[in-house]
Enzyme design. Sequence first.
Site, short mmCIF file in Angstrom:
data_model
loop_
_atom_site.label_atom_id
_atom_site.label_comp_id
_atom_site.label_asym_id
_atom_site.label_seq_id
_atom_site.Cartn_x
_atom_site.Cartn_y
_atom_site.Cartn_z
N ASN A 63 12.10 37.60 -24.95
CA ASN A 63 13.35 37.17 -24.32
C ASN A 63 13.38 37.63 -22.87
OD1 ASN A 63 14.64 39.90 -24.17
ND2 ASN A 63 14.37 39.75 -26.39
N LYS A 142 -6.54 32.34 -33.33
CA LYS A 142 -5.66 31.49 -32.53
C LYS A 142 -5.32 30.21 -33.30
CE LYS A 142 -5.59 28.98 -28.23
NZ LYS A 142 -6.40 28.40 -27.18
#
Length: 259
Positions: A63, A142
């Site tokens: 954030n 990944k």
Amino acid sequence: MVEPGSGYLACGMTGPGRLADPEEIVAAIDSEARKRHDLEGETVLITAGPTQEPLDPVRYLTNRSSGKMGYALAEAAAARGAKVVLISGPVHLAPPRGVEVISVRTAVEMRAKVMENLGPAHIVIKSAAVADFHLSKVPDQKVKKTAARISLELDPTPDILAELGRKKDDRLLIGFAAETQNLVQEARRKLESKNCDMVVGNLVGGADVGFESDQNEVILVLRTGETIPLERASKREIADRIFDQVLKLRLALHAANGR
Ligand code: CTP
């Protein structure tokens, strides 16, 4: 005492012995000049910054918290004589003078370090913007672009402040509420649901105060029922005003308990 800087010296050697950086000297003078000593003998535990929740080895959720408010609180508490432990998510800020900084990445790591360092703390301030959700099982490799659309199923992170509220003892517990609307109402709801003594309500989403700014404007919602607005000022100044109110609140709570 400001230690000398280290580097290439006039005598041709390299090592400690240079004039310290002017910024460092100014910061030391500034912190001495601000000292009020009214937190001497106290241990203050502060959390700051965002958390990063990995999605795979190269990606994460986070954030916009910069950590500036939490670092300003740590600096203010240390300048007032407290022993300060600052548990910090990933930020781009220099460690405040005289503060023990413990770096963490995820909400789970932050919880572990908070609980480990809780024992001696008299005042706990949870200014960190902890992620509410994470992937509880992070893939080892990944994630590849094999589908046209993917969805993420996230689990809740541990609510550190709520857990602190359940094992509060004699400590003063201060939470933060970063909101885009209904600030006081939301701050009071969090104060009650997480058993805090004070919640610092912070309107975010605007351009000039809040997350990345050096300035802030907050409303303190107290256990005593009071609501105290703090006018816009630098985060360092707001930090001092928060500690002024924390100390007042403690006196009021002790008086109410007949101590
Ligand atoms: N907090 C925490 N652990 C979490 C989430 C939040 O300790 N997992 C703390 C924050 O450090 C802050 C306070 O709780 O002091 C309020 O955080 P916020 O995210 O605003 O509250 P939530 O409980 O997530 O409420 P909501 O999502 O309804 O706004």
